[in-house]
Design an enzyme around this catalytic site. Structure first.
Site: not given
Length: 245
Positions: A111, A150, A160, A163, A165
């Site tokens: 991110y 990640y 994880r 995905h 959000h």
């Protein structure tokens, strides 16, 4: 109020079924241990300030807000994808003019965030945020890149699944819903406590997008369809706003 003054009628929202969404405290998801409330929740009455605004019209959106691959001078790295779908109410009716916002990691799973410091490369051409309004048929569409998995240190060798959000705003500040969209066939589903905090297997499947070959663009992008149902037996599971991993 005198006898000739009409009473102000405020709408009343149906409360969600407490079994339809992940519990606020999911011990396998360690962050919820400190975030979950320790006292019973208190429902506050909804008054005028909770049912008015915000003003979320076309004038609030930039031309490229829906296209995360064209927000910088160059194209981001990774597999280009189209994510599209409809926002529907519990009776299958389209929900138009809903603000849909997304945020995600880049193709390497990182991110653009101050506290994300795992050693995957940042992409100078990818911010990872976008937004769009649903049209009259409840349809939305984003162009972005496939996010990477990640690590997140929740448990031993924790990763994880890929995905995206999603946040949806209705016509009032109390009408925000947050969920995550996953990709079909991800081998990390079985060890992810966030995905598995949704106890109903069928509800978990409603968070997984469907590969949509009819919406792919030849020699340009793959496509995934993710319909979001706000209420009812087929509702998409939504999460606590503080759950941002």
């Amino acid at each position: 109020m005198n006898e000739t003054t009409p009473a102000l009628l405020l709408p009343d929202y149906r409360r969600d079924d407490v079994e339809a969404h992940p519990p606020l405290l999911s011990p396998g998801y360690k962050s919820t241990v400190s975030r979950a409330p320790s006292q019973p929740l208190i429902y506050l009455p909804q008054r005028l300030t909770e049912i008015t605004g915000p003003l979320l019209g076309e004038g609030r959106l930039g031309e490229l807000d829906h296209d995360l691959t064209r927000q910088h001078d160059g194209e981001p790295q990774g597999q280009r994808i189209i994510v599209h779908g409809r926002v529907l109410d519990g009776d299958g009716r389209a929900v138009p003019h809903t603000l849909v916002e997304i945020w995600q990691a880049n193709a390497a799973g990182r991110y653009r965030h101050a506290v994300d410091n795992w050693p995957a490369p940042l992409d100078p051409h990818f911010t990872g945020v976008g937004r769009a309004l649903t049209d009259d048929q409840g349809r939305y569409e984003f162009v972005t890149v496939q996010p990477g998995a990640y690590p997140w240190r929740n448990h031993d060798n924790a990763w994880r699944p890929a995905h995206i959000h999603f946040s949806l705003f209705g016509r009032a500040f109390t009408q925000r819903l947050v969920t995550q969209m996953y990709f079909p066939g991800d081998p990390l589903f079985s060890q992810d406590p966030i995905f598995n905090s949704v106890r109903d297997p069928q509800a978990r499947e409603r968070m997984v997008a469907r590969y949509d070959h009819t919406a792919t663009r030849p020699e340009w992008a793959l496509a995934y369809r993710f319909d979001i149902v706000l209420r009812g037996r087929e509702a998409t599971p939504f999460e606590d706003e503080d759950d941002d991993e």
